[in-house]
Scaffold this motif. Sequence first.
Motif, PDB file in Angstrom:
ATOM      1  N   UNK A  67       0.802  -1.059  -0.136  1.00 48.30           N
ATOM      2  CA  UNK A  67      -0.187  -0.063  -0.291  1.00 48.30           C
ATOM      3  C   UNK A  67       0.760   1.285   0.063  1.00 48.30           C
ATOM      4  N   UNK A  68       0.409   2.288  -0.974  1.00 49.10           N
ATOM      5  CA  UNK A  68       1.430   3.514  -0.942  1.00 49.10           C
ATOM      6  C   UNK A  68       1.146   4.251   0.527  1.00 49.10           C
ATOM      7  N   UNK A  69       2.276   4.483   1.137  1.00 52.35           N
ATOM      8  CA  UNK A  69       2.201   4.769   2.655  1.00 52.35           C
ATOM      9  C   UNK A  69       2.185   6.376   2.867  1.00 52.35           C
ATOM     10  N   UNK A  70       1.192   7.070   2.294  1.00 54.40           N
ATOM     11  CA  UNK A  70       1.042   8.377   2.277  1.00 54.40           C
ATOM     12  C   UNK A  70      -0.066   8.507   3.531  1.00 54.40           C
ATOM     13  N   UNK A  71       0.099   8.868   4.628  1.00 51.56           N
ATOM     14  CA  UNK A  71      -1.248   8.714   5.629  1.00 51.56           C
ATOM     15  C   UNK A  71      -2.413   9.548   5.564  1.00 51.56           C
ATOM     16  N   UNK A  72      -2.192  10.868   4.906  1.00 46.57           N
ATOM     17  CA  UNK A  72      -2.966  11.805   4.441  1.00 46.57           C
ATOM     18  C   UNK A  72      -3.691  11.275   3.259  1.00 46.57           C
ATOM     19  N   UNK A  73      -3.438  10.438   2.580  1.00 49.65           N
ATOM     20  CA  UNK A  73      -4.311   9.672   1.719  1.00 49.65           C
ATOM     21  C   UNK A  73      -4.882   8.537   1.959  1.00 49.65           C
ATOM     22  N   UNK A  74      -3.799   7.607   2.491  1.00 50.71           N
ATOM     23  CA  UNK A  74      -4.425   6.188   2.527  1.00 50.71           C
ATOM     24  C   UNK A  74      -4.324   5.630   4.087  1.00 50.71           C
ATOM     25  N   UNK A  75      -4.741   6.494   5.050  1.00 45.78           N
ATOM     26  CA  UNK A  75      -4.666   6.242   6.383  1.00 45.78           C
ATOM     27  C   UNK A  75      -5.391   4.693   6.746  1.00 45.78           C
ATOM     28  N   UNK A  76      -6.597   4.883   6.268  1.00 43.04           N
ATOM     29  CA  UNK A  76      -7.556   3.648   6.403  1.00 43.04           C
ATOM     30  C   UNK A  76      -6.873   2.203   5.844  1.00 43.04           C
ATOM     31  N   UNK A  77      -6.329   2.451   4.723  1.00 40.39           N
ATOM     32  CA  UNK A  77      -5.631   1.455   4.092  1.00 40.39           C
ATOM     33  C   UNK A  77      -4.258   0.690   4.727  1.00 40.39           C
ATOM     34  N   UNK A  78      -3.598   1.687   5.096  1.00 43.76           N
ATOM     35  CA  UNK A  78      -2.566   1.567   5.952  1.00 43.76           C
ATOM     36  C   UNK A  78      -2.689   0.795   7.305  1.00 43.76           C
ATOM     37  N   UNK A  79      -3.661   1.148   7.668  1.00 43.35           N
ATOM     38  CA  UNK A  79      -4.210   0.523   9.163  1.00 43.35           C
ATOM     39  C   UNK A  79      -4.504  -0.958   8.969  1.00 43.35           C
ATOM     40  N   UNK A  80      -4.824  -1.305   7.764  1.00 44.09           N
ATOM     41  CA  UNK A  80      -5.107  -2.923   7.676  1.00 44.09           C
ATOM     42  C   UNK A  80      -4.316  -3.724   6.704  1.00 44.09           C
ATOM     43  N   UNK A  81      -3.039  -3.046   6.184  1.00 45.39           N
ATOM     44  CA  UNK A  81      -2.194  -3.572   5.582  1.00 45.39           C
ATOM     45  C   UNK A  81      -1.095  -4.390   6.173  1.00 45.39           C
ATOM     46  N   UNK A  82      -0.355  -5.247   5.271  1.00 45.41           N
ATOM     47  CA  UNK A  82       0.709  -5.830   5.824  1.00 45.41           C
ATOM     48  C   UNK A  82       1.964  -5.354   5.217  1.00 45.41           C
ATOM     49  N   UNK A  83       2.134  -4.560   4.074  1.00 46.09           N
ATOM     50  CA  UNK A  83       3.034  -4.176   3.622  1.00 46.09           C
ATOM     51  C   UNK A  83       3.070  -2.709   3.151  1.00 46.09           C
ATOM     52  N   UNK A  84       3.825  -1.761   3.441  1.00 45.46           N
ATOM     53  CA  UNK A  84       3.845  -0.358   2.825  1.00 45.46           C
ATOM     54  C   UNK A  84       5.208   0.105   2.207  1.00 45.46           C
TER      55      UNK A  84
END
Length: 320
Positions: A108-125
């Motif tokens: 997942x692309x790790x820009x929290x200001x765009x993908x916060x919800x995805x980052x919280x659920x993923x295994x790899x950033x």
Amino acid sequence: MIRVGIAGAAGYTAGELIRILVNHPAVELRYLQSESHREEPIGRVHRDLLYSKQVFTDLDFDDIDVLFLCMGHGVSARFLSENKIPPSVRVIDLSNDFRLRASAGNFVYGLPELNKDKIMECQRVANPGCFATAIELALLPFAKSGLLTDRITVFGITGSTGAGQRPTEETHYSNRAQNLSVYKVFTHQHLGEIRETLQEAGAKTEPDIAFVPVRGCHTRGIMVNVVFQSKATLEELTTLYKTYYEQHPFVLMSDEPVSLKQVVNTNYCFIHPDKEGDNVLVTSMIDNLIKGASGQAVQNMNLMFGLDEMTGLRLKANYF
């Protein structure tokens, strides 16, 4: 405690990662791996850690919860293909190997200001690039609102640490000090991820970005000045920023012009919009090694493990 391993632990981004993590209340720094410095004390490489008794060792993937990859571009992908990482181990990569959709795989692309919800659920950033972070944060509210024009001009200055630890002609002190020079004009490697990110955020078309990167004569910090046209008033643009970032604590909009000293050694991005006629100027400031690399990586780790994203990252700038 979150058990941490760092691969490629001898470089600048790893040094900043160690500096942050040694004071992180939820982290145990288990393994620091470096092929070229195996079994050496880490203070021999990171000279600000002379007091540390830790040494560079091999990684035990079964004894960590998260693996940070602080390796060269192209090396991370090879490292993952050559090593069997348990599925339970989360991976945060600081190279550009997995940032673009075509090569991302399960990252997942790790820009929290765009993908916060995805980052919280993923295994790899895939941690974003430094210039990409500064430019994307300057433009995300406009992309989401549909106000972003097709043509964008960016002038950005970066410190010498952005070129990495290995000395080159361009980073040699006698060349860099009291000097400015452009490089990779219109072709910088971060442009691909910037275009994809802005489209994901809501840009109607793939923007045409004229990006002029500049080597600065300072060691750390990025200033980008982004110019595009809009009929919206400055008050409307300001409201867009404040609304978009009200749930994102590391991005702050300033009503007054901003400077590098306000953000160096922090995980913050300070933004200042201005307008004259239809021309909009957005100035965005970050520390290339922290919000542009290691601090953002820790921010992503916090989100992945259900922590407050600011944990271990409440860092004050060295303003004087």
